[in-house]
Design an enzyme around this catalytic site. Structure first.
Site, short mmCIF file in Angstrom:
data_model
loop_
_atom_site.label_atom_id
_atom_site.label_comp_id
_atom_site.label_asym_id
_atom_site.label_seq_id
_atom_site.Cartn_x
_atom_site.Cartn_y
_atom_site.Cartn_z
N THR A 425 17.37 0.65 9.01
CA THR A 425 17.28 -0.71 9.24
C THR A 425 18.58 -1.32 9.73
O THR A 425 19.60 -0.85 9.66
CB THR A 425 16.91 -1.09 7.65
OG1 THR A 425 15.81 -0.27 7.18
CG2 THR A 425 16.41 -2.51 7.70
N GLU A 462 6.54 2.95 8.09
CA GLU A 462 6.63 2.00 7.06
C GLU A 462 5.91 2.25 5.90
O GLU A 462 6.08 1.82 4.77
CB GLU A 462 6.41 0.44 7.67
CG GLU A 462 7.30 -0.50 6.82
CD GLU A 462 8.82 -0.40 7.08
OE1 GLU A 462 9.66 -0.35 6.20
OE2 GLU A 462 9.10 -0.19 8.46
N ASP A 465 6.68 3.31 2.55
CA ASP A 465 7.00 2.57 1.70
C ASP A 465 6.11 1.89 0.19
O ASP A 465 6.22 1.37 -0.42
CB ASP A 465 7.69 1.01 2.08
CG ASP A 465 8.94 1.08 2.41
OD1 ASP A 465 9.77 2.16 2.45
OD2 ASP A 465 9.59 0.23 2.99
N1 GLU Z 1 11.60 0.24 4.58
C1 GLU Z 1 12.66 -0.17 3.75
C2 GLU Z 1 12.11 -1.57 2.95
O1 GLU Z 1 11.36 -2.33 3.85
C3 GLU Z 1 13.90 -0.42 4.33
C4 GLU Z 1 14.58 0.95 4.87
C5 GLU Z 1 15.96 0.67 4.69
O2 GLU Z 1 16.66 -0.35 4.68
O3 GLU Z 1 16.44 1.75 4.94
O4 GLU Z 1 12.53 -1.91 1.96
#
Ligand code: GLU
Length: 610
Positions: A425, A462, A465
């Protein structure tokens, strides 16, 4: 704003290397950006991975902060050409997808907070589950899959949202033509850029082993003998440039329909070991959403962030609400051998509040279009009486593990979420010459996403998550997989305003998986309660609890702090906490208003502005 150290920026040196041409000579009607890559584009940035102290940067009119110098530079050139904050964010994102492909890109999703005077908006470009997805997507033989077993391949790929969200925001707040914003990324992709130390380290140090199994990714990131390309190697990405050219000309439809969409679907569905369910109809039907921002008050500030499906700003608001009756200001950081360190009182208070907030998060927060929060919106979870009650559970000693509260008599019982997350991210913060601001957190989820590549960009993972386990003892998990649903996120792009004047005072956010919440609240408390500038706040050691142990940052936690927390009953875990915070703060310099920016010393980000 109390800025103790206002340092001269090192921008002027960098700026010399830049050439910006205004195609439309006057700032009121600019027509585009003529991009020239800085000389540094083909030299590896000096910044190594690890912790590299950063000075903070100042500017008078506009500023951009991003996780890679070439991405920051692209945003800077757009701002210099008269572009708006959203224009700059688009140029930054397109370059990030090239130079920091492990973290974000057009194959992923984002949340973008935008402010233009009193108008604050939350743009939701979160990926969606394919229409055909069912709650047992990540279950195998009645058990949840291993995390990486779910990640790698087509199964975890959600419908990307980045381009549709940026298009929506650009229609409302763009100043330069959409097409011109792709010029920096196209030029860098065609002419080549030097692999950064961070990208090289991520290729070298494992975690992305399956990239080698994807012929497209293997050819791009590895030498013919399988050796990962090293820092400084010049990488060209003509496939990505071609996709961007088409998207620049025809808009996101060039991505969401036609040959690119077909290739994405073929890659996802045709994955040998772990095929996914994404269809061309999912791509063609993707819609970004404009949501009402989640705003709340703390000290003299009004803070606005992304509402669910992000759990981040809601958890932050809960934590600050639980601590409202305590004087955070007196818990200021203390001096340790490596610099400032959070005080034991602060770590205790924020970790305990974190335990309580993460417990609620795990039970209640999911895509609100599928699963309502208790009471139907965020009000019950943010009710001051409820938060005071929760805050009263914080005692002298650690509570260990918190259980979720009951904000309102439940309409149905839910089970706790169990979704594992690992960090990648990227955070982008921008303020433009007219005072418009962006805080954008953008992601393909895990490092290198699903580790499959199409036409020069990586696809997200994603969907991991979501909770792998859809129900427990007959009670459904709020964040279970459902067709068309957005997975719960922790991303917390935040815009901060002065309550009295309404003026924007800060844009901030971070990567870091579920630890994002603790990283971002650290900066908010450090600036609003402790009077640190945004660079000091970002550099302060990370800490917090995600309702497990109390986490302290490896190499940046004194034994005095560890001992004190243990004495208060904390199970302390000293771990790697590689945040990627970026922030821009309103600041006075020599009696004149301007901006002060900070970038995370733990990654490669820099700030630029004029
Ligand atoms: N997929 C995570 C989220 O949306 C973020 C991943 C990350 O920051 O490494 O919370």
């Amino acid at each position: 704003m109390n800025l103790r150290f206002f340092r001269l920026c090192c921008l002027s040196r960098l700026s010399l290397a830049l050439t910006v041409a205004l195609l439309g000579a006057c700032a009121s009607a600019p027509t585009g950006v003529s991009y020239r890559a800085p000389d540094s584009a083909t030299q590896a940035p000096e910044t190594a991975t690890g912790f590299t102290p950063k000075p903070g940067w100042s500017a008078d009119k506009f500023m951009v902060a991003a996780a890679n110098p070439l991405a920051t530079d692209a945003g800077y050139q757009v701002l210099k050409a008269g572009g708006s904050a959203i224009d700059a964010a688009i140029a930054v994102q397109m370059v990030l997808g090239l130079v920091e492909p492990q973290s974000s890109g057009i194959g992923g999703g984002l949340f973008l907070m935008h402010a233009d005077g009193p108008l604050v908006q939350a743009f939701d470009g979160r990926e969606t589950a394919p229409a055909a997805a069912t709650p047992d997507l990540f279950m195998k033989d009645g058990k949840p899959m291993g995390f990486m077993e779910g990640v790698v391949g087509g199964r975890s790929v959600g419908t990307p949202g980045v381009l549709r969200a940026l298009e929506l925001a650009h229609r409302q707040h763009g100043k330069l033509p959409w097409k011109s914003l792709f010029a920096p990324a196209i030029a860098l992709a065609e002419e080549g850029f030097a692999i950064s130390p961070l990208l090289a380290a991520m290729l070298r140090d494992g975690g992305a082993k399956a990239l080698r199994n994807d012929p497209t990714a293997a050819a791009y990131f590895y030498d013919a003998d399988g050796t990962p390309k090293t820092a400084g190697t010049i990488l060209r990405n003509p496939d990505y440039a071609a996709v961007l050219r088409d998207v620049a000309e025809r808009g996101p439809i060039a991505f969401y329909e036609g040959p690119v969409a077909r290739d994405i679907v073929a890659k996802v569905r045709g994955h040998a070991g772990n095929p996914g369910l994404l269809s061309e109809a999912d791509l063609a039907g993707y819609q970004a959403k404009l949501r009402a921002p989640l705003c709340f008050e703390h000290q003299a500030a009004r803070l606005c962030g992304m509402p669910p499906p992000s759990s981040g700003p809601l958890a932050i608001a809960q934590m600050l609400g639980m601590l409202a009756s305590r004087n955070l200001a007196v818990m200021a950081p203390v001096q340790a051998s490596f610099g400032l360190e959070p005080s034991a009182d602060a770590v205790h208070a924020l970790s305990e509040a974190g335990r309580l907030a993460y417990a609620d998060r795990g039970r209640y927060v999911a895509d609100p279009d599928f699963v309502a929060l208790p009471g139907g919106n965020t009000d019950a979870m943010l009710n001051p009486q409820y938060l005071a009650q929760r805050g009263a559970l914080i005692g002298e000693r650690s509570m260990g593990r918190a259980t979720p509260g009951v904000p309102i008599a439940p309409a149905m019982s839910l089970a706790d979420d169990r979704s594992p997350e690992l960090p990648s991210t990227s955070q982008v913060s921008v303020v433009d010459g007219q005072g418009r601001a962006v805080a954008m957190t953008t992601t393909i989820e895990n490092g290198f996403g699903a580790q499959i590549m199409v036409r020069g960009f990586l696809l997200n993972n994603e969907l991991t998550d979501f909770s792998f386990v859809p129900s427990e003892n007959g009670a459904p998990v709020a964040n279970r997989v459902e067709g068309g649903k957005r997975p719960r996120s922790s991303m917390s792009p935040m815009l901060v305003f002065d309550r009295a004047s309404g003026q924007l005072t800060m844009s901030v956010g971070s990567p870091g998986g579920s630890a994002i919440i603790n990283y971002v609240i650290k900066v908010l408390v450090a600036t609003l309660d402790w009077g640190l500038d945004v660079q000091q706040a970002i550099s302060l050691p990370n800490f917090g609890s995600r309702n497990g142990p109390t986490e302290l940052e490896e190499g940046r936690a004194s034994s005095a702090l560890i001992d004190e927390l243990k004495a208060r009953g904390h199970e302390v875990r000293v771990i790697n906490q590689t945040s990627g915070l970026q922030g821009i703060q309103r600041a006075m310099k020599d009696g004149k208003p301007g901006w002060f920016g900070g970038a995370d010393p733990r990654r490669e980000g820099v700030v630029m502005g004029d």
